[in-house]
Design an enzyme around this catalytic site. Structure first.
Site, PDB file in Angstrom:
ATOM      1  N   LYS A 230     -39.211  -8.079  44.548  1.00 49.22           N
ATOM      2  CA  LYS A 230     -38.061  -7.428  43.892  1.00 49.22           C
ATOM      3  C   LYS A 230     -36.815  -8.308  43.967  1.00 49.22           C
ATOM      4  O   LYS A 230     -36.131  -8.524  42.969  1.00 49.22           O
ATOM      5  CB  LYS A 230     -37.757  -6.073  44.554  1.00 49.22           C
ATOM      6  CG  LYS A 230     -38.846  -5.042  44.392  1.00 49.22           C
ATOM      7  CD  LYS A 230     -38.446  -3.716  45.012  1.00 49.22           C
ATOM      8  CE  LYS A 230     -38.291  -3.788  46.514  1.00 49.22           C
ATOM      9  NZ  LYS A 230     -39.516  -4.134  47.249  1.00 49.22           N
ATOM     10  N   THR A 231     -36.537  -8.784  45.153  1.00 48.13           N
ATOM     11  CA  THR A 231     -35.341  -9.599  45.330  1.00 48.13           C
ATOM     12  C   THR A 231     -35.472 -10.897  44.542  1.00 48.13           C
ATOM     13  O   THR A 231     -34.517 -11.377  43.933  1.00 48.13           O
ATOM     14  CB  THR A 231     -35.111  -9.871  46.832  1.00 48.13           C
ATOM     15  OG1 THR A 231     -35.021  -8.614  47.502  1.00 48.13           O
ATOM     16  CG2 THR A 231     -33.847 -10.665  47.071  1.00 48.13           C
TER      17      THR A 231
ATOM     18  N   ASP B  57     -29.605  -4.651  44.489  1.00 47.25           N
ATOM     19  CA  ASP B  57     -30.817  -4.761  45.307  1.00 47.25           C
ATOM     20  C   ASP B  57     -30.842  -3.576  46.285  1.00 47.25           C
ATOM     21  O   ASP B  57     -29.796  -2.989  46.569  1.00 47.25           O
ATOM     22  CB  ASP B  57     -30.793  -6.090  46.080  1.00 47.25           C
ATOM     23  CG  ASP B  57     -32.184  -6.466  46.603  1.00 47.25           C
ATOM     24  OD1 ASP B  57     -33.154  -5.727  46.345  1.00 47.25           O
ATOM     25  OD2 ASP B  57     -32.302  -7.519  47.277  1.00 47.25           O
ATOM     26  N   GLU B  58     -32.005  -3.221  46.802  1.00 43.66           N
ATOM     27  CA  GLU B  58     -32.145  -2.134  47.781  1.00 43.66           C
ATOM     28  C   GLU B  58     -31.503  -0.841  47.275  1.00 43.66           C
ATOM     29  O   GLU B  58     -30.799  -0.149  48.012  1.00 43.66           O
ATOM     30  CB  GLU B  58     -31.493  -2.532  49.124  1.00 43.66           C
ATOM     31  CG  GLU B  58     -31.967  -3.848  49.695  1.00 43.66           C
ATOM     32  CD  GLU B  58     -33.286  -3.738  50.460  1.00 43.66           C
ATOM     33  OE1 GLU B  58     -33.880  -2.631  50.488  1.00 43.66           O
ATOM     34  OE2 GLU B  58     -33.739  -4.765  50.993  1.00 43.66           O
TER      35      GLU B  58
ATOM     36  N   GLN C 220     -38.904   2.539  51.435  1.00 42.83           N
ATOM     37  CA  GLN C 220     -38.051   1.818  52.382  1.00 42.83           C
ATOM     38  C   GLN C 220     -36.655   2.407  52.467  1.00 42.83           C
ATOM     39  O   GLN C 220     -35.706   1.727  52.840  1.00 42.83           O
ATOM     40  CB  GLN C 220     -37.958   0.343  51.994  1.00 42.83           C
ATOM     41  CG  GLN C 220     -39.293  -0.375  52.125  1.00 42.83           C
ATOM     42  CD  GLN C 220     -39.144  -1.859  51.845  1.00 42.83           C
ATOM     43  OE1 GLN C 220     -38.576  -2.595  52.633  1.00 42.83           O
ATOM     44  NE2 GLN C 220     -39.645  -2.307  50.713  1.00 42.83           N
TER      45      GLN C 220
ATOM     46  N   ARG D  61     -42.233  -6.722  57.422  1.00 42.78           N
ATOM     47  CA  ARG D  61     -41.424  -7.940  57.580  1.00 42.78           C
ATOM     48  C   ARG D  61     -42.318  -9.118  57.954  1.00 42.78           C
ATOM     49  O   ARG D  61     -41.937 -10.267  57.835  1.00 42.78           O
ATOM     50  CB  ARG D  61     -40.352  -7.789  58.682  1.00 42.78           C
ATOM     51  CG  ARG D  61     -39.293  -6.728  58.492  1.00 42.78           C
ATOM     52  CD  ARG D  61     -38.656  -6.778  57.155  1.00 42.78           C
ATOM     53  NE  ARG D  61     -39.279  -5.820  56.251  1.00 42.78           N
ATOM     54  CZ  ARG D  61     -39.171  -5.897  54.921  1.00 42.78           C
ATOM     55  NH1 ARG D  61     -38.496  -6.855  54.347  1.00 42.78           N
ATOM     56  NH2 ARG D  61     -39.773  -5.006  54.154  1.00 42.78           N
TER      57      ARG D  61
HETATM   58  P1  ATP Z   1     -38.607  -6.144  50.299  1.00 44.72           P
HETATM   59  O1  ATP Z   1     -39.102  -4.842  49.766  1.00 44.72           O
HETATM   60  O2  ATP Z   1     -39.028  -6.363  51.692  1.00 44.72           O
HETATM   61  O3  ATP Z   1     -37.155  -6.350  50.048  1.00 44.72           O
HETATM   62  P2  ATP Z   1     -39.151  -7.736  47.960  1.00 44.72           P
HETATM   63  O4  ATP Z   1     -39.915  -6.867  47.063  1.00 44.72           O
HETATM   64  O5  ATP Z   1     -37.713  -7.914  47.691  1.00 44.72           O
HETATM   65  O6  ATP Z   1     -39.393  -7.289  49.462  1.00 44.72           O
HETATM   66  P3  ATP Z   1     -39.241 -10.608  47.970  1.00 44.72           P
HETATM   67  O7  ATP Z   1     -38.503 -10.792  49.234  1.00 44.72           O
HETATM   68  O8  ATP Z   1     -38.541 -10.866  46.710  1.00 44.72           O
HETATM   69  O9  ATP Z   1     -39.875  -9.147  47.960  1.00 44.72           O
HETATM   70  O10 ATP Z   1     -40.577 -11.443  47.986  1.00 44.72           O
HETATM   71  C1  ATP Z   1     -41.440 -11.456  49.119  1.00 44.72           C
HETATM   72  C2  ATP Z   1     -42.036 -12.833  49.313  1.00 44.72           C
HETATM   73  O11 ATP Z   1     -42.978 -13.111  48.297  1.00 44.72           O
HETATM   74  C3  ATP Z   1     -40.997 -13.924  49.224  1.00 44.72           C
HETATM   75  O12 ATP Z   1     -41.327 -14.940  50.146  1.00 44.72           O
HETATM   76  C4  ATP Z   1     -41.145 -14.409  47.803  1.00 44.72           C
HETATM   77  O13 ATP Z   1     -40.710 -15.741  47.672  1.00 44.72           O
HETATM   78  C5  ATP Z   1     -42.640 -14.280  47.583  1.00 44.72           C
HETATM   79  N1  ATP Z   1     -43.021 -14.077  46.163  1.00 44.72           N
HETATM   80  C6  ATP Z   1     -42.590 -13.111  45.347  1.00 44.72           C
HETATM   81  N2  ATP Z   1     -43.174 -13.213  44.141  1.00 44.72           N
HETATM   82  C7  ATP Z   1     -43.996 -14.286  44.171  1.00 44.72           C
HETATM   83  C8  ATP Z   1     -44.880 -14.918  43.239  1.00 44.72           C
HETATM   84  N3  ATP Z   1     -45.029 -14.476  42.020  1.00 44.72           N
HETATM   85  N4  ATP Z   1     -45.545 -16.002  43.672  1.00 44.72           N
HETATM   86  C9  ATP Z   1     -45.421 -16.457  44.926  1.00 44.72           C
HETATM   87  N5  ATP Z   1     -44.619 -15.916  45.842  1.00 44.72           N
HETATM   88  C10 ATP Z   1     -43.904 -14.843  45.485  1.00 44.72           C
HETATM   89 MG    MG Z   2     -35.982  -7.453  48.811  1.00 43.20          MG
END
Ligand code: ATP
Ligand code: MG
Length: 716
Positions: A35-36, A220-221, A251, A604
């Site tokens: 997402k981020t 975000d969040e 979350q 995490r």
């Molecule tokens: P959270 O809910 O904990 O905030 P999130 O959904 O925001 O998580 P991110 O932090 O954006 O997730 O991504 C999680 C990890 O996966 C990061 O290390 C990111 O770089 C990696 N990632 C995300 N998408 C891809 C992709 N398509 N290919 C490879 N790595 C990815």
């Molecule tokens: Mg995130």
């Protein structure tokens, strides 16, 4: 321009979100699904593919750290700096608005931000002024009431109370508090948001100006926005603006601060034609960790329901350690970290997470003793230490004489003969005439209403502040701080005191000068450097207080870990009554929130997850026999591997390499008894012969250094 590189490293649904049309966009997805990452790419996409100016983008993140990381990534993708882009937390952005528009907001130009500690003092004072019994009308409860109302967007005048006399009284306290803050130019955290919202809501010119400016608003969040934050957002989003929010209902962990997951559902209604994107692939964790986290969260009933899978490797099992007590838990953790580092990994890849900030102490002690550098996020921060707050109060009072909180804090620190009796007279005068402490003190002196001694002491203080304020004009920021430390007598006062604590205080005060020297100011906001620095101290403190260059283990509460990821994670204190917390045990709604917190914690971890609990725990000064957290039982057994040095308990965790028998007859880990301090464990030995000293961790007296030839320790 070729923008396809902005879609590199993204999967299909992620690309869809990044390159979506400019209508309202909602990304709802589980932990670690990107997402981020999508939000970050989206910003770059808006700039490069849709030609948005960076100045027309407003992005809200959960911490300042997240904002600066995101900015860095965006600049990397774009290849140029995006300094003018508004990126920060709700509080930080509100502060920026209020500084630029203090007049429109009805604030004095030099308004000061107070943290929750200061806020509590103000509430306490208001309660006292109202001549209420503060053992019944507890200031903490008042503070909670006020913040709760503000978070719901209500002023005292808007609170709807029924016949309940208690509620009615709290509303009166709230009203008095408002008057007090306004008179003193103080703004608490919740006020930052409420004030900004009110200003935008009531001032059409301003609202249109910002709606025009911000063509894109990204959050975000989103699951953790509360009512006032959501309304705040809506003021910034006009019919022409693009809004994108990303979040995960599983979350949502801030309902105690008024966060409303329902905002996700509301969003779709409020922004017609919302495009919804779901991401289902997790890229962060091993399948073992992900499946275990999924199993835990699946026990919650109130869920929007999502699936999350990974094609990553299975990885190692989750390690479960049943510690004898919290000291043993910390020891075990540090041992594992040492092995990790010896294998060539970084310390900064390791996070120790806990439910309650108070748990950090035992980890800090163990890390300190093992000489492993660490950094604590949250908890008692640099800017919250009492000597620092004293110094900041001097600075604040110099800027704004009407700041009663600062006045009260330092009028007699260091002691200068202004006793409680004198202060009571000043308070009384302030209260009856509806003026500030400074005004009251000045008028008492003019009217010659105090004893000669008291008025002398008070006059000296007022003059000192006046002189300091005048001197400040010609100085740069860090010189201003230096001047205050010297003239106020603070440095001398702590310098003359004896002991380690006093030394640390002096070091901290000096560190404040360094902090001021290194302080980087956002040039876009018009504000004098000192005000900016003080706001920074109140707002952005503590998100990274140790040396930034040092590779160190990260300690933080589960709440603070949101959005972050680490190759190795320790989830500590998994005990009923601690995690889930005591308050949640009989409350299904709160229990679900605790479970979400557990889900946040587990997700995490990228590669290694360690979970620990202690059979006996001393916390908040009490010793309790505990039982393992119910969340442990919700993890499928095949995902867990129990590590237990049976029959050993505490001492068995001492590794062979730690045991270093000395001529003293004591070795590290030996249990000893001292006549006065009771029982404890030897943690460190240094020196030779009659100078040999041992560091002992006593169960009730804490850690002490003792010279063995005097201490008469007996082995147990
Ligand atoms: P959270 O809910 O904990 O905030 P999130 O959904 O925001 O998580 P991110 O932090 O954006 O997730 O991504 C999680 C990890 O996966 C990061 O290390 C990111 O770089 C990696 N990632 C995300 N998408 C891809 C992709 N398509 N290919 C490879 N790595 C990815
Ligand atoms: Mg995130």
């Amino acid at each position: 321009m070729d923008v396809s590189h902005l879609l590199d490293g993204l999967n299909e649904p992620q690309r869809k979100a990044v390159a979506a049309e400019e209508g309202p966009l909602l990304v709802l997805a589980g932990a670690g699904s990107g997402k981020t990452r999508v939000l970050t790419h989206r910003v770059a996409w808006l700039v490069q593919a849709y030609s948005y100016s960076p100045l027309s983008i407003l992005a809200v993140t959960f911490t300042n750290k997240a904002a600066s990381e995101m900015r860095g990534r965006i600049e990397q993708m774009l290849g140029f700096p995006v300094g003018g882009m508004w990126m920060g937390t709700f509080h930080g952005l509100s502060h920026r608005m209020l500084r630029s528009h203090w007049r429109e907001a009805g604030l004095p130009q030099n308004f000061q931000i107070i943290d929750s500690d200061d806020q509590l003092r103000v509430v306490k004072r208001v309660i006292k002024n109202m001549e209420l019994d503060d053992s019944y009308w507890q200031p903490k409860q008042g503070q909670y009431f006020i913040n709760h109302q503000k978070e719901a967007g209500r002023r005292a005048a808007d609170v709807h109370v029924g016949p309940d006399p208690q509620q009615q009284q709290w509303v009166k306290v709230y009203r008095e508090y408002e008057v007090h803050c306004q008179r003193s130019g103080l703004v608490d955290f919740a006020e930052l948001l409420l004030r900004t919202w009110e200003m935008m809501h009531n001032n059409e010119v301003l609202r249109l100006q910002y709606r025009e400016r911000f063509r894109a608003v990204l959050v975000d969040e989103f699951q953790d926005t509360n009512s006032i934050q959501y309304r705040w957002l809506k003021e910034f989003v006009g019919s022409q603006s693009h809004i994108m929010v990303v979040g995960d209902d599983d979350q949502s962990i801030y309902s105690w601060r008024g966060a409303q997951v329902e905002n996700i559902r509301k969003f779709e209604k409020d922004f017609r034609g919302t495009e919804m994107v779901r991401l289902e692939q997790n890229y962060r964790s091993t399948s073992t960790i992900l499946n275990a986290a999924n199993a835990v969260i699946s026990r919650n009933e109130a869920r929007m329901g999502k699936t999350l899978w990974t094609d990553g490797e299975e990885g190692e099992k989750i390690k479960l350690y049943a510690a004898f007590n919290e000291v043993d838990e910390a020891r075990f953790t540090v041992d594992c970290i040492r092995v990790w580092v010896n294998e060539g990994n970084l310390r900064s890849e390791v996070a120790i997470l806990y439910r309650s900030n108070a748990q950090s102490r035992s980890f800090e002690e163990a890390l300190f003793n093992a000489a492993v550098p660490y950094r604590v996020y949250g908890g008692p921060r640099f800017f919250e230490r009492s000597e620092i707050k004293d110094a900041l109060s001097y600075l604040r009072l110099c800027l704004n004489h009407e700041d009663d909180t600062s006045f009260e804090r330092i009028v007699n620190v260091p002691t200068r003969g202004i006793g409680n009796r004198t202060l009571d007279i000043v308070r009384q005068k302030a209260r009856t005439s509806g003026i500030t402490m400074w005004q009251a003190a000045t008028s008492l002196l003019q009217e010659d209403l105090l004893t000669a001694r008291a008025s002398n002491a008070l006059r000296v203080f007022l003059e000192m502040i006046d002189v300091l304020s005048a001197q400040m004009m010609g100085l740069v920021l860090h010189e201003q701080v230096e001047q205050v430390l010297a003239q106020s007598g603070l440095l001398e006062f702590h310098g003359n005191a004896k002991g380690e604590k006093a030394e640390t205080r002096v070091e901290n005060l000096k560190e404040l000068v360094t902090a001021a020297r290194n302080y980087y100011r956002d040039e876009e906001v018009e504000m004098d450097p000192l005000s900016a620095f003080l706001a920074h101290a109140a707002l952005e403190a503590g998100e990274g207080q140790a040396e930034a260059w040092e590779d160190c283990v990260q300690l933080m509460s589960l709440h603070a870990a949101k959005g972050l990821e680490f190759p190795m994670v320790f989830l500590s204190g998994m005990e009923e009554g601690l995690f889930p917390s005591q308050h949640a045990l009989n409350d299904p709604t709160r229990l679900e929130e605790e479970r979400r917190l557990c889900y946040v914690g587990m997700t995490r971890a990228m590669k290694q997850l360690y979970i620990s609990y202690a059979e006996v725990r001393r916390l908040y000064g009490r010793e309790n026999y505990t039982s393992p957290s119910r969340f442990l039982k919700e993890i499928p057994a095949e995902a867990l591997k129990e590590i237990r040095t049976r029959g050993g308990g505490f001492q068995s965790t001492w590794r062979a390499q730690d045991v270093d028998p000395l001529a003293t007859g004591f070795s590290l880990g030996t249990r000893v008894r001292h006549d006065k301090f009771g029982e404890g464990v030897v943690m460190n030995i240094e020196g030779k012969g009659e100078h040999t000293r041992a560091q002992v961790n006593f169960e009730s007296a804490g850690v002490k250094w003792l010279v063995l030839s005097f201490a008469r320790l007996t082995r147990l």
